[in-house]
Design a protein around this motif. Structure first.
Motif, mmCIF file in Angstrom:
data_model
loop_
_atom_site.group_PDB
_atom_site.id
_atom_site.type_symbol
_atom_site.label_atom_id
_atom_site.label_comp_id
_atom_site.label_asym_id
_atom_site.label_seq_id
_atom_site.Cartn_x
_atom_site.Cartn_y
_atom_site.Cartn_z
ATOM 1 N N GLU A 1 54.260 4.284 23.510
ATOM 2 C CA GLU A 1 55.704 4.131 23.663
ATOM 3 C C GLU A 1 56.020 2.997 24.636
ATOM 4 O O GLU A 1 55.502 2.934 25.744
ATOM 5 N N GLY A 2 56.875 2.077 24.181
ATOM 6 C CA GLY A 2 57.307 0.965 25.017
ATOM 7 C C GLY A 2 56.344 -0.199 25.069
ATOM 8 O O GLY A 2 56.664 -1.246 25.642
ATOM 9 N N GLN A 3 55.139 -0.053 24.464
ATOM 10 C CA GLN A 3 54.149 -1.135 24.511
ATOM 11 C C GLN A 3 53.822 -1.695 23.133
ATOM 12 O O GLN A 3 53.710 -2.901 22.963
ATOM 13 N N GLY A 4 53.646 -0.826 22.142
ATOM 14 C CA GLY A 4 53.362 -1.315 20.795
ATOM 15 C C GLY A 4 52.292 -0.495 20.092
ATOM 16 O O GLY A 4 51.783 0.497 20.616
ATOM 17 N N TRP A 5 51.955 -0.949 18.876
ATOM 18 C CA TRP A 5 50.970 -0.266 18.037
ATOM 19 C C TRP A 5 49.582 -0.824 18.310
ATOM 20 O O TRP A 5 49.398 -2.029 18.459
ATOM 21 N N PHE A 6 48.579 0.053 18.321
ATOM 22 C CA PHE A 6 47.217 -0.389 18.629
ATOM 23 C C PHE A 6 46.197 -0.021 17.554
ATOM 24 O O PHE A 6 45.053 -0.491 17.604
ATOM 25 N N ALA A 7 46.548 0.820 16.581
ATOM 26 C CA ALA A 7 45.575 1.214 15.557
ATOM 27 C C ALA A 7 46.289 1.673 14.294
ATOM 28 O O ALA A 7 47.457 2.088 14.338
ATOM 29 N N SER A 8 45.578 1.601 13.178
ATOM 30 C CA SER A 8 46.089 2.106 11.906
ATOM 31 C C SER A 8 44.900 2.379 10.993
ATOM 32 O O SER A 8 43.762 2.021 11.320
ATOM 33 N N PHE A 9 45.159 3.019 9.875
ATOM 34 C CA PHE A 9 44.100 3.149 8.870
ATOM 35 C C PHE A 9 44.729 3.126 7.485
ATOM 36 O O PHE A 9 45.919 3.408 7.311
ATOM 37 N N HIS B 1 36.667 2.632 -0.048
ATOM 38 C CA HIS B 1 36.453 2.706 1.400
ATOM 39 C C HIS B 1 37.742 3.029 2.136
ATOM 40 O O HIS B 1 38.840 2.896 1.584
ATOM 41 N N VAL B 2 37.581 3.469 3.379
ATOM 42 C CA VAL B 2 38.702 3.672 4.291
ATOM 43 C C VAL B 2 38.562 2.642 5.400
ATOM 44 O O VAL B 2 37.481 2.489 5.990
ATOM 45 N N LYS B 3 39.656 1.928 5.689
ATOM 46 C CA LYS B 3 39.627 0.890 6.713
ATOM 47 C C LYS B 3 40.295 1.413 7.981
ATOM 48 O O LYS B 3 41.468 1.802 7.965
ATOM 49 N N LEU B 4 39.548 1.422 9.079
ATOM 50 C CA LEU B 4 40.085 1.759 10.393
ATOM 51 C C LEU B 4 40.378 0.444 11.108
ATOM 52 O O LEU B 4 39.464 -0.361 11.323
ATOM 53 N N SER B 5 41.620 0.210 11.457
ATOM 54 C CA SER B 5 42.022 -1.068 12.051
ATOM 55 C C SER B 5 42.427 -0.887 13.506
ATOM 56 O O SER B 5 43.082 0.100 13.869
ATOM 57 N N PRO C 1 41.703 -10.879 16.720
ATOM 58 C CA PRO C 1 41.837 -9.749 17.652
ATOM 59 C C PRO C 1 42.873 -8.720 17.221
ATOM 60 O O PRO C 1 42.725 -7.533 17.514
ATOM 61 N N GLN C 2 43.921 -9.164 16.527
ATOM 62 C CA GLN C 2 44.943 -8.213 16.091
ATOM 63 C C GLN C 2 44.580 -7.502 14.802
ATOM 64 O O GLN C 2 45.314 -6.616 14.363
ATOM 65 N N ARG C 3 43.493 -7.857 14.185
ATOM 66 C CA ARG C 3 43.071 -7.227 12.936
ATOM 67 C C ARG C 3 41.558 -7.008 12.934
ATOM 68 O O ARG C 3 40.846 -7.506 12.074
ATOM 69 N N GLN C 4 41.071 -6.274 13.921
ATOM 70 C CA GLN C 4 39.670 -5.908 13.968
ATOM 71 C C GLN C 4 39.510 -4.582 13.241
ATOM 72 O O GLN C 4 40.341 -3.688 13.396
ATOM 73 N N ALA C 5 38.457 -4.449 12.445
ATOM 74 C CA ALA C 5 38.398 -3.271 11.572
ATOM 75 C C ALA C 5 36.971 -2.793 11.331
ATOM 76 O O ALA C 5 35.996 -3.525 11.489
ATOM 77 N N LEU C 6 36.916 -1.536 10.925
ATOM 78 C CA LEU C 6 35.673 -0.902 10.511
ATOM 79 C C LEU C 6 35.913 -0.308 9.133
ATOM 80 O O LEU C 6 36.813 0.519 8.952
ATOM 81 N N ASP C 7 35.129 -0.729 8.139
ATOM 82 C CA ASP C 7 35.250 -0.211 6.777
ATOM 83 C C ASP C 7 34.199 0.865 6.555
ATOM 84 O O ASP C 7 33.004 0.632 6.757
ATOM 85 N N LEU C 8 34.641 2.047 6.133
ATOM 86 C CA LEU C 8 33.735 3.164 5.911
ATOM 87 C C LEU C 8 33.739 3.573 4.444
ATOM 88 O O LEU C 8 34.797 3.822 3.866
ATOM 89 N N GLN C 9 32.545 3.645 3.851
ATOM 90 C CA GLN C 9 32.391 4.145 2.495
ATOM 91 C C GLN C 9 31.971 5.613 2.544
ATOM 92 O O GLN C 9 31.697 6.162 3.621
ATOM 93 N N GLU C 10 31.906 6.240 1.379
ATOM 94 C CA GLU C 10 31.622 7.672 1.327
ATOM 95 C C GLU C 10 30.288 8.027 1.967
ATOM 96 O O GLU C 10 30.143 9.088 2.585
#
Length: 268
Positions: A200-208, A214-218, A235-244
């Motif tokens: 709150e008041g700073q911004g978004w830091f993660a999404s999926f 695959h599922v992308k964790l950003s 740096p604003q779009r660092q991610a981990l892609d996970l398969q089954e």
């Protein structure tokens, strides 16, 4: 959990205008030779067609399909000369009284007065066919509510996760749990049809987000994480892609969550 209570088109309209509607991760548009569109290449649009149709322009039916036992289906007259079928579920958080509408699919059906549906047989649609002015007015209402493309709160994220199939739901649940364990006061929302987490008041830091295989964790940060996640373009779009077949390293992901939360890379 699913909600199986009496539902009316007006109730759906109210939920839409309260911004309690999201698109399921596996949302799809049926399209074959029997489905007629004015522009077959473009098909049906999520914003321009689905949500305006939910604003009092359709009837609802309770689905009884084996794979959709607690769901609902809406039929709406489509001003382009066909009829929309909208499949959706109602899901709610245990602490919330109002459900989230999760739209899972839409399809266009040719027909002037009624359509023949596999589950419901002959469906009489609205006696008064909404014209282009009607749809334009509903589109204005929709845009007024969805201007920020933000369905706020953990119930929307819970509904999104619940709509994921099998192993993807398990990965999303694991990630969601990690975020909330590391940051109990985290703010969450569904933006741009995917869950986001912020301070709150700073911004978004993660999404999926969920894809076919695959599922992308950003991680959304102003600086690179240490060590750098294997995917992403900056740096604003660092991610981990996970398969089954992959296993989520909870300690490493938790460390990335903490780092990204210290320096969120996306404003409100």
């Amino acid at each position: 959990m699913s909600v199986s209570t009496p539902l009316t088109a007006q109730r759906v309209s109210d939920l839409v205008l309260e911004n309690r509607v999201i698109r399921a991760p596996y949302y799809h548009k049926e399209h074959d030779e029997e489905l007629q569109f004015t522009d077959p290449d473009r098909g049906l649009q999520w914003g321009a067609d689905v949500v305006p149709a939910m604003l009092g322009l359709f009837r609802v039916e309770h689905a009884t399909r084996e794979d959709h036992p607690e769901g609902w289906v809406g039929f709406a007259r489509h001003w382009r000369g066909a009829t929309l079928r909208i499949d959706f579920d109602l899901l709610t958080d245990v602490d919330e009284s109002d459900p989230i509408i999760v739209v899972t699919a839409i399809a266009g059906r040719a027909g002037d007065a009624s359509i023949d549906d596999d589950e419901f047989g002959a469906i009489e649609v609205l006696a008064k066919v909404p014209g282009e002015d009607d749809w334009a007015e509903r589109e204005k209402q929709y845009q007024a509510v969805r201007r920020t493309d933000d369905t706020d709160g953990s119930p929307a994220v819970s509904a999104y996760i619940a709509a994921l199939p099998g192993w993807k739901r398990a990965v999303a649940t694991q990630f969601d749990d990690l975020v909330r364990e590391e940051l109990p006061e985290v703010r969450s929302a569904v933006k741009y049809h995917q869950p986001f987490y912020g301070i709150e008041g700073q911004g978004w830091f993660a999404s999926f987000s969920a894809f076919s295989k695959h599922v992308k964790l950003s991680f959304i940060s102003e600086s690179y994480l240490d060590p750098e996640p294997p995917s992403g373009t900056g740096p604003q779009r660092q991610a981990l892609d996970l398969q089954e077949s992959d296993t989520l390293d909870e300690n490493q992901v938790a460390a990335w969550i903490r780092q990204a939360a210290e320096n969120p890379g996306m404003g409100w």
